[in-house]
Design a protein around this motif. Structure first.
Motif, PDB file in Angstrom:
ATOM      1  N   ALA A  70       0.774  -1.214  -0.275  1.00  0.00           N
ATOM      2  CA  ALA A  70      -0.094   0.055   0.106  1.00  0.00           C
ATOM      3  C   ALA A  70       0.839   1.292  -0.031  1.00  0.00           C
ATOM      4  CB  ALA A  70      -0.996  -0.018   1.456  1.00  0.00           C
ATOM      5  N   ARG A  71       1.968   1.260   0.721  1.00  0.00           N
ATOM      6  CA  ARG A  71       2.938   2.573   0.905  1.00  0.00           C
ATOM      7  C   ARG A  71       3.460   2.602  -0.350  1.00  0.00           C
ATOM      8  NH1 ARG A  71       3.798   5.027   5.633  1.00  0.00           N
ATOM      9  NH2 ARG A  71       2.285   4.715   7.320  1.00  0.00           N
ATOM     10  N   GLU A  72       3.840   1.638  -1.183  1.00  0.00           N
ATOM     11  CA  GLU A  72       4.450   1.545  -2.581  1.00  0.00           C
ATOM     12  C   GLU A  72       3.500   2.335  -3.402  1.00  0.00           C
ATOM     13  OE1 GLU A  72       5.924  -2.271  -3.526  1.00  0.00           O
ATOM     14  OE2 GLU A  72       7.536  -1.962  -2.072  1.00  0.00           O
ATOM     15  N   ALA A  73       2.116   2.257  -3.311  1.00  0.00           N
ATOM     16  CA  ALA A  73       1.196   2.694  -4.258  1.00  0.00           C
ATOM     17  C   ALA A  73       0.605   4.055  -3.538  1.00  0.00           C
ATOM     18  CB  ALA A  73       0.003   1.782  -3.993  1.00  0.00           C
ATOM     19  N   GLY A  74       1.416   4.335  -2.406  1.00  0.00           N
ATOM     20  CA  GLY A  74       1.121   5.934  -1.905  1.00  0.00           C
ATOM     21  C   GLY A  74       0.373   6.165  -0.954  1.00  0.00           C
ATOM     22  N   LEU A  75      -0.481   5.106  -0.382  1.00  0.00           N
ATOM     23  CA  LEU A  75      -1.483   4.980   0.550  1.00  0.00           C
ATOM     24  C   LEU A  75      -0.680   5.010   1.761  1.00  0.00           C
ATOM     25  CD1 LEU A  75      -4.223   2.433  -0.296  1.00  0.00           C
ATOM     26  CD2 LEU A  75      -4.195   5.159  -0.411  1.00  0.00           C
ATOM     27  N   LYS A  76      -1.140   5.971   2.746  1.00  0.00           N
ATOM     28  CA  LYS A  76      -0.326   5.744   4.111  1.00  0.00           C
ATOM     29  C   LYS A  76      -1.027   4.640   5.179  1.00  0.00           C
ATOM     30  CE  LYS A  76       1.959  10.136   4.222  1.00  0.00           C
ATOM     31  NZ  LYS A  76       1.800  11.662   4.521  1.00  0.00           N
ATOM     32  N   VAL A  77      -0.386   3.493   4.918  1.00  0.00           N
ATOM     33  CA  VAL A  77      -1.234   2.538   5.835  1.00  0.00           C
ATOM     34  C   VAL A  77      -0.381   1.865   6.866  1.00  0.00           C
ATOM     35  CG1 VAL A  77      -2.268   0.280   5.695  1.00  0.00           C
ATOM     36  CG2 VAL A  77      -2.602   1.850   3.964  1.00  0.00           C
ATOM     37  N   GLY A  78      -1.086   1.728   8.242  1.00  0.00           N
ATOM     38  CA  GLY A  78      -0.285   0.994   9.139  1.00  0.00           C
ATOM     39  C   GLY A  78      -0.865  -0.204   9.876  1.00  0.00           C
ATOM     40  N   LEU A  79      -0.172  -0.792  10.659  1.00  0.00           N
ATOM     41  CA  LEU A  79      -0.895  -1.992  11.148  1.00  0.00           C
ATOM     42  C   LEU A  79      -0.972  -2.055  12.687  1.00  0.00           C
ATOM     43  CD1 LEU A  79      -1.721  -4.970  10.824  1.00  0.00           C
ATOM     44  CD2 LEU A  79       0.998  -5.601  10.983  1.00  0.00           C
ATOM     45  N   PHE A  80      -1.889  -2.135  13.235  1.00  0.00           N
ATOM     46  CA  PHE A  80      -2.255  -2.670  14.673  1.00  0.00           C
ATOM     47  C   PHE A  80      -2.180  -4.029  14.890  1.00  0.00           C
ATOM     48  CE2 PHE A  80      -4.721  -3.063  18.485  1.00  0.00           C
ATOM     49  CZ  PHE A  80      -4.054  -2.523  19.434  1.00  0.00           C
ATOM     50  N   ARG A  81      -1.297  -4.760  15.733  1.00  0.00           N
ATOM     51  CA  ARG A  81      -1.192  -6.308  15.829  1.00  0.00           C
ATOM     52  C   ARG A  81      -1.331  -6.372  17.334  1.00  0.00           C
ATOM     53  NH1 ARG A  81       2.447 -10.427  16.702  1.00  0.00           N
ATOM     54  NH2 ARG A  81       4.078  -8.972  16.688  1.00  0.00           N
ATOM     55  N   PRO A  82      -2.550  -6.812  17.749  1.00  0.00           N
ATOM     56  CA  PRO A  82      -2.545  -7.397  19.223  1.00  0.00           C
ATOM     57  C   PRO A  82      -1.944  -8.550  19.219  1.00  0.00           C
ATOM     58  CG  PRO A  82      -4.686  -7.095  18.200  1.00  0.00           C
ATOM     59  CD  PRO A  82      -3.739  -6.850  17.064  1.00  0.00           C
ATOM     60  N   ILE A  83      -0.894  -8.477  20.354  1.00  0.00           N
ATOM     61  CA  ILE A  83      -0.315  -9.685  20.792  1.00  0.00           C
ATOM     62  C   ILE A  83      -0.940 -10.514  22.083  1.00  0.00           C
ATOM     63  CG2 ILE A  83       1.753 -10.497  22.019  1.00  0.00           C
ATOM     64  CD1 ILE A  83       3.308  -7.968  20.642  1.00  0.00           C
ATOM     65  N   THR A  84      -1.494  -9.845  23.016  1.00  0.00           N
ATOM     66  CA  THR A  84      -2.495 -10.289  23.869  1.00  0.00           C
ATOM     67  C   THR A  84      -3.740 -10.023  23.196  1.00  0.00           C
ATOM     68  OG1 THR A  84      -2.527  -8.286  25.260  1.00  0.00           O
ATOM     69  CG2 THR A  84      -0.850 -10.117  25.873  1.00  0.00           C
ATOM     70  N   LEU A  85      -4.572 -11.184  23.283  1.00  0.00           N
ATOM     71  CA  LEU A  85      -5.897 -10.973  22.902  1.00  0.00           C
ATOM     72  C   LEU A  85      -6.733 -11.137  23.945  1.00  0.00           C
ATOM     73  CD1 LEU A  85      -5.905 -13.623  19.670  1.00  0.00           C
ATOM     74  CD2 LEU A  85      -5.284 -11.206  19.895  1.00  0.00           C
ATOM     75  N   TYR A  86      -6.685 -11.660  25.023  1.00  0.00           N
ATOM     76  CA  TYR A  86      -7.055 -11.346  26.290  1.00  0.00           C
ATOM     77  C   TYR A  86      -6.008 -11.172  27.411  1.00  0.00           C
ATOM     78  CZ  TYR A  86      -9.262 -10.515  30.498  1.00  0.00           C
ATOM     79  OH  TYR A  86      -9.821 -10.078  32.030  1.00  0.00           O
ATOM     80  N   PRO A  87      -5.813 -10.018  28.029  1.00  0.00           N
ATOM     81  CA  PRO A  87      -6.370  -8.809  27.844  1.00  0.00           C
ATOM     82  C   PRO A  87      -6.068  -8.023  26.795  1.00  0.00           C
ATOM     83  CG  PRO A  87      -4.384  -8.588  29.394  1.00  0.00           C
ATOM     84  CD  PRO A  87      -4.532  -9.971  29.035  1.00  0.00           C
ATOM     85  N   TYR A  88      -7.268  -7.523  25.900  1.00  0.00           N
ATOM     86  CA  TYR A  88      -7.070  -6.886  24.497  1.00  0.00           C
ATOM     87  C   TYR A  88      -6.757  -5.617  24.861  1.00  0.00           C
ATOM     88  CZ  TYR A  88      -8.406  -6.250  19.601  1.00  0.00           C
ATOM     89  OH  TYR A  88      -8.193  -5.913  18.503  1.00  0.00           O
ATOM     90  N   PRO A  89      -5.863  -5.106  23.903  1.00  0.00           N
ATOM     91  CA  PRO A  89      -5.188  -3.759  23.972  1.00  0.00           C
ATOM     92  C   PRO A  89      -6.292  -2.683  23.344  1.00  0.00           C
ATOM     93  CG  PRO A  89      -3.908  -4.831  22.495  1.00  0.00           C
ATOM     94  CD  PRO A  89      -5.057  -6.053  23.050  1.00  0.00           C
ATOM     95  N   TYR A  90      -7.321  -2.341  24.181  1.00  0.00           N
ATOM     96  CA  TYR A  90      -8.179  -1.592  23.614  1.00  0.00           C
ATOM     97  C   TYR A  90      -7.788   0.142  23.630  1.00  0.00           C
ATOM     98  CZ  TYR A  90     -11.788  -5.106  24.558  1.00  0.00           C
ATOM     99  OH  TYR A  90     -12.585  -6.326  24.573  1.00  0.00           O
ATOM    100  N   SER A  91      -7.071   0.405  24.811  1.00  0.00           N
ATOM    101  CA  SER A  91      -6.636   1.934  24.761  1.00  0.00           C
ATOM    102  C   SER A  91      -5.783   2.323  23.646  1.00  0.00           C
ATOM    103  CB  SER A  91      -6.178   2.346  26.040  1.00  0.00           C
ATOM    104  OG  SER A  91      -6.585   1.870  27.249  1.00  0.00           O
TER     105      SER A  91
END
Lengths: 350, 179
Positions: A266-287
């Motif tokens: 996506a970035r090569e195509a000019g879109l500013k895209v990022g990724l949020f990857r939870p590592i703990t699914l519980y407790p979930y990183p809501y904040s």
């Protein structure tokens, strides 16, 4: 340190041994058999106990037994087998015992197939068994991270006296990648509560039963207090190129790493895209997700399911930004290209 | 620099091992690598494949849409993966088994009669190593000495008697493509 190529399943097994686990009880099921096989070979070499149970129900109750005497114990299975273990997991959670479970998720529901899936998210994070309990759920996305998180699972299980789960999938289980596994001295002390024989001390009781509702409610309140503490202290996540992101992908485990490729495309195509990857699914990183949601124009949740983590994304970000979903089910693994194509359609639809 | 491969063939042709040795050799050159097998309920004689990525950067997706290299050891593999090969990508064909031509003209095709070359060396089973020799000579994804040391690691002490034969096969593959 020397790197070696290992399958995800084997790396989890070796990490458990490094973490001091000497008890493994399991029942075969694809795609996690290499882990059972690995433990069958390795545990006798380190003076541990490997036992192939007659069923998953038996295996989880063996874990219950080993945990109640304060020993580090682990079992591993795949989706249908994990369903069979739920009753025992609920008992272990209520009895406040540490234990580590591995679910190498495959396509479902039912007997399903043996290909990678993330369809067990609800079961893992929202309580697959009965009653008000929670599992600590860790979701590795690389073989190296599977090692780190297996060690962490034993630590957190002991710290909270609560079962912990490594939620992997068939892809992570079957793939090989270089890993470094550091030898370390692990010591743990469960002597303050474990059943070790009541010689010279008052007897103890490990139970998940209390016929008096007020007594049982008290036990429940203790559990809830632990869960609130976990929710404060234990959320873990990774952010990838989120600093200037206008669009956010949210994905965990294997799909998390696939989405890193999507970010690059996506970035090569000019879109500013990022990724949020939870590592703990519980407790979930809501904040942290809530904070990111305030800054982006869209969150695209990607899963190998019909949209299960999506509900947690909505809990964090509903009304803060546009929330979209892309998923494949039943053991179909989405490719970076197809996710990117879906993203482009959504961007054009704006 | 990133190289992605799909290696495919009949169960028994050694495509999984070929992929593992490639990945192991890449790791020994301090590169980031992943190896992912198809692990479906394959029957004997069915087609198996694996995806290998070798990269200077951390490998994000171990799943690849369009690989840089497709290695087809049999006809079903050619039919399945030729369409997915990247433009200008390398298609390696085991012409001992595949009696037809590639259909695309925007790719580079390398024909290797791997079984015949292996047979000439004296063991049909090293056809995969013949192919591996051709792959590394053409793509230069990893060095020959890394492959030899990866092979040594994979064969272990038990298989050390087979090392010479396998190296010979790799060298024959290299020679076939003029490397």
């Amino acid at each position: 340190m020397k790197k070696i190529m290992m399958k995800g399943t084997e790396a989890i097994g070796e990490a458990a041994i490094i973490a001091g686990c000497r008890n493994f009880f399991g029942y075969p099921i694809t795609p996690q058999n290499e882990l059972t096989e690995y433990m069958a070979r390795r545990l006798p070499e380190v003076g541990g106990c490997f036992l192939q149970a007659e069923s998953e129900v038996a295996a989880v109750n063996m874990i219950y037994g080993a945990a109640s005497v304060g020993k580090r114990a682990m079992t591993s299975t795949s989706s249908p087998g994990f369903s069979l273990m739920q009753e025992g997991i609920s008992y272990i959670a209520c009895a406040q015992l540490p234990a580590v479970f591995v679910n190498v998720v495959r396509g479902g529901p039912g007997l399903g197939d043996i290909q990678p899936s993330q369809g067990d998210y609800f079961q893992a994070t929202k309580g697959g068994g009965h009653g008000d309990y929670r599992l600590i759920v860790l979701a590795p996305s690389t073989v190296q991270e599977a090692v780190t998180l297996t060690e962490l699972a034993f630590e957190l299980a002991d710290k909270y006296r609560n079962p912990a789960l490594i939620l992997a999938d068939g892809l992570l289980g079957q793939m090989m990648e270089p890993v470094e596994i550091e030898e370390k001295q692990v010591s743990y002390d469960n002597s303050s509560w474990a059943l070790t024989g009541a010689k010279d001390r008052p007897p103890r009781k490990v139970t998940s039963f209390n016929i008096d509702p007020y007594g049982l409610e008290k036990m429940n309140l203790q559990l809830q207090e632990k869960y609130r503490k976990m929710e404060q202290e234990e959320p873990r996540w990774e952010e990838f190129q989120t600093e200037d992101a206008e669009i956010l992908l949210a994905a965990y485990g294997t799909v998390g790493r696939i989405c890193k490729s999507v970010v690059k495309i996506a970035r090569e195509a000019g879109l500013k895209v990022g990724l949020f990857r939870p590592i703990t699914l519980y407790p979930y990183p809501y904040s942290p997700l809530e904070e990111l949601a305030k800054r982006v124009s869209m969150i695209l949740t990607v899963e190998m399911s019909s949209g299960q983590m999506l509900e947690d994304v909505k809990l964090a970000a509903l009304r803060l930004t546009r929330i979209e979903f892309y998923g494949r089910m039943a053991g179909v693994v989405p490719t970076p290209g197809e996710i990117f194509e879906h993203l482009m359609q959504l961007v054009r639809r704006r | 620099m990133t190289f992605s491969f799909i290696l495919s063939g009949f169960g028994g042709q050694g495509v999984m091992l070929m992929g593992q040795i490639l990945a192991q050799a890449g790791m020994q050159e301090a590169k980031n690598v992943t190896w992912f097998p198809s692990y479906g309920p394959e029957m004997r004689g069915g087609t198996a494949n694996c995806t290998v990525v070798i990269s200077d950067e951390p490998v994000a997706s171990p799943i690849v849409d369009s690989p840089d290299v497709v290695v087809a050891m049999n006809i079903p593999s050619l039919l399945k993966f030729e369409p997915r090969l990247k433009k200008n990508g390398f298609l390696f064909l085991n012409t001992s088994v595949i009696d037809r031509k590639a259909t695309r003209n925007d790719i580079r095709v390398i024909e290797v009669p791997a079984n015949e070359i292996a047979d000439r060396i004296g063991n049909l089973k090293v056809a995969n190593m013949v192919m591996l020799g051709a792959i590394i000579a053409v793509t230069k994804c990893v060095r020959k000495d890394s492959v030899v040391s990866a092979l040594q690691y994979k064969l272990g002490e038990k298989g050390s008697s087979l090392l010479k034969l396998n190296i010979e096969a790799i060298e024959a593959g290299i020679k076939h493509v003029g490397g």
